[in-house]
Design a protein around this motif. Structure first.
Motif, short mmCIF file in Angstrom:
data_model
loop_
_atom_site.label_atom_id
_atom_site.label_comp_id
_atom_site.label_asym_id
_atom_site.label_seq_id
_atom_site.Cartn_x
_atom_site.Cartn_y
_atom_site.Cartn_z
N LEU A 433 0.81 -1.22 0.00
CA LEU A 433 0.00 0.00 0.00
C LEU A 433 0.85 1.27 0.00
O LEU A 433 0.39 2.32 -0.45
N PHE A 434 2.07 1.17 0.50
CA PHE A 434 2.88 2.37 0.63
C PHE A 434 3.17 3.00 -0.72
O PHE A 434 3.44 4.20 -0.81
N ALA A 440 0.60 8.58 2.81
CA ALA A 440 1.82 9.04 3.49
C ALA A 440 2.33 8.02 4.49
O ALA A 440 3.53 7.88 4.71
N ASP A 441 1.41 7.27 5.11
CA ASP A 441 1.79 6.28 6.11
C ASP A 441 0.64 5.29 6.25
O ASP A 441 -0.52 5.63 5.99
N VAL A 442 0.97 4.06 6.66
CA VAL A 442 -0.07 3.04 6.73
C VAL A 442 0.31 1.97 7.74
O VAL A 442 1.48 1.64 7.91
N ALA A 443 -0.71 1.45 8.42
CA ALA A 443 -0.53 0.31 9.32
C ALA A 443 -1.66 -0.68 9.06
O ALA A 443 -2.79 -0.28 8.79
N VAL A 473 -8.26 2.40 -1.82
CA VAL A 473 -7.20 1.71 -1.09
C VAL A 473 -7.31 0.20 -1.29
O VAL A 473 -6.33 -0.49 -1.59
N ILE A 474 -8.51 -0.33 -1.13
CA ILE A 474 -8.73 -1.77 -1.27
C ILE A 474 -8.42 -2.23 -2.69
O ILE A 474 -7.78 -3.26 -2.91
N ASP A 475 -8.87 -1.45 -3.67
CA ASP A 475 -8.63 -1.81 -5.07
C ASP A 475 -7.14 -1.79 -5.39
O ASP A 475 -6.64 -2.67 -6.11
#
Length: 522
Positions: A433-434, A440-443, A473-475
């Motif tokens: 995803l990054f 900018a940031d993801v967890a 995001v999911i796609d």
């Protein structure tokens, strides 16, 4: 430097052979090796006069500073054990560590005297507090130090005696005191200066070493100790401020440093980063958390081919696996997901629950063997026995080897998500995803799901002014990883909670979803 059995022998050697060379730079203040050695002797004599016994713990609460290194070597000369405390902890958490260590002497840095005073009633064993800046009515450190003799006390020690006790980050439960012996460090640091080994970038006395990560953490402390071992000029920053780092690199002609991935991200987001002169840099080693491939690609493009990855943990004294600059090849993007091969002096295996090695490409728990491993957790024999088994350190990290012997870290075993019987590792999804231009940031965390047990949730920080929906995001994920690994839902937040070393506090992210269930996994 042969024949050493105390970490302070490193400093003693430099004081004799190159005493007039600058050892430390802090806020423009320079300290040469001879002065650092004398001050360490004064600290040692002060501790002895204060009744500190061999192997007794001495607590230190401060941001990074040059006095930290005086205290580190001073404790070593007195055969005391330095216990650096995370300066971002709350008062009760600080009191827990000081009490757990049984420290009777407590040094506090600039700005922390009031916090110490407020919690002194909860630290009944502490009988003396010394302030590095003379604050809060406590005795001033420089005054205390300078009235001591600067004659080296030459207190004898066994190389297996403990030099430092570093506390784990405590992302789950109370932090544990990791005991690192003199011999552990003396086995590790020579690897840095060995011209016949590519491990850790071949440091030398010509290097300028920037220390910006916290000295209470094994990465920051080893960064400083590595530079001092080889006789390099070591520049210490109180805190890792991105704009200040970008200023210091060209100003001091920095050649070496250690950064965590989160700080690399923050540097790239800092105005002026791409205009900074990075020509002096020889190697930045990074670690302490997984790094998304897209972030690493951006860093290589901006900083140049200067990155080397170190994989280890406090319990292994920070060492274990290393991927040198030469293996950071943008033409081999899959390789960038690796942390390298076992470093000299380390054996590394990937095993199943019973300790049997798993086949190449199969995920298991990473275990390490070395003469740099911790002596054990302080006063926690059961936890020690669980982590150290037959000379092997069970890391708690999940990973696998490829056919060429490169190790790939999947994630922390405890962060693994089990959804419908499938093991899902958040770091893999986070890396995918990054690469999204609006993220900018993801967890990635697991949340309760009636059907699957756990479901994958993405917690996303959008770039400023970026438009991004849950569906996008999911796609984006579905185009890059298997569908069963993809997020089922997305939350958008302003920032992710992190500890001071940059690790995302996933327990805090999971808490709202699991509170009613009463546990963190299904």
């Amino acid at each position: 430097m042969s024949g050493m059995k105390n970490v302070a022998d490193v400093l003693r050697g430099h004081a004799k052979t190159r005493g007039d060379k600058v050892a430390l730079v802090y806020r423009g203040r320079e300290t040469d090796f001879a002065a650092l050695d004398r001050r360490a002797s004064q600290v040692a004599n002060g501790l002895i006069a204060a009744g500190v016994r061999p192997q007794q713990r001495v607590a230190l609460l401060t941001k990074n500073c040059d006095q930290f290194m005086e205290l580190y070597y001073g404790c070593a000369k007195a055969n005391a054990v330095i216990v650096p405390v995370n300066f971002r902890l709350a008062g009760p958490e600080i009191a827990y560590i000081v009490n757990d260590a049984g420290a009777e002497v407590f040094f506090v840095g600039e700005g922390f005297a009031d916090l110490a005073a407020e919690n002194m009633a909860e630290m009944p064993k502490v009988r003396q507090v010394i302030s590095l800046e003379g604050e809060g009515g406590y005795e001033d450190y420089a005054t205390w130090r300078d009235r001591q003799s600067d004659a080296d006390p030459m207190v004898d020690n066994d190389p297996d005696d403990i030099a430092s006790q570093l506390y784990s980050s405590g992302t789950t439960g109370h932090p544990k005191g990791v005991q690192l012996s003199h011999q552990s460090g003396l086995n590790l640091w020579p690897l840095l200066a060995d011209p016949n080994e590519p491990a850790y970038g071949r440091w030398s006395e010509k290097d300028v070493n920037l220390v910006c990560m916290p000295l209470y953490h094994v990465g920051g402390l080893n960064n400083a100790l590595a530079g001092l071992y080889v006789g390099a000029r070591t520049v210490i920053m109180a805190e890792a401020l991105p704009a200040e780092i970008l200023k210091l690199i060209p100003e001091q002609r920095v050649t070496k440093s250690f950064l965590v991935p989160a700080l690399i991200l923050f540097l790239l987001q800092t105005p002026g980063c791409r205009d900074t002169d990075f020509s002096s840099l020889d190697e930045i080693w990074y670690g302490a958390a997984p790094i998304p491939v897209e972030l690493l690609k951006q860093a290589l493009e901006v900083f140049g081919p200067v990155f080397g990855q170190a994989y280890g943990m406090t319990e292994s004294n920070g060492g274990g696996v290393y991927m040198p600059k030469a293996d950071h090849d943008l033409s081999k993007p899959e390789r960038l997901k690796s942390c390298g091969k076992p470093a000299p002096g380390y054996e590394v295996k990937v095993v199943d629950e019973d300790g049997r090695e798993v086949p190449v490409g199969e995920v298991g728990e990473i275990i390490l063997k070395s003469n740099t491993l911790m002596a054990g957790y302080w006063n926690l024999p059961e936890a020690t026995a669980k982590t150290l088994r037959d000379g092997w350190l069970w890391s708690g990290d999940a990973g696998y080897f490829d056919a060429e012997g490169f190790l790939y870290i999947y994630d922390r075993v405890k962060d693994m998500i089990i959804s419908g019987g499938e093991n899902i590792y958040p770091a893999e999804i986070e890396s995918a995803l990054f690469g999204h231009p609006a993220i900018a940031d993801v967890a990635i965390i697991g949340v309760p799901d009636e059907r699957w047990g756990e479901a994958v949730k993405a917690v996303v920080v959008k770039k400023p002014d970026a438009a991004l929906s849950e569906a996008e995001v999911i796609d984006y994920a579905r185009q890059r990883i298997a569908h069963y690994k993809c997020p089922k839902s997305v939350d958008f937040v302003d920032e992710l909670p992190r500890n001071p070393t940059g690790k995302i506090l996933k327990r805090e992210l999971r808490k709202p979803y699991w509170e009613e269930i009463g546990r963190q996994v299904s």
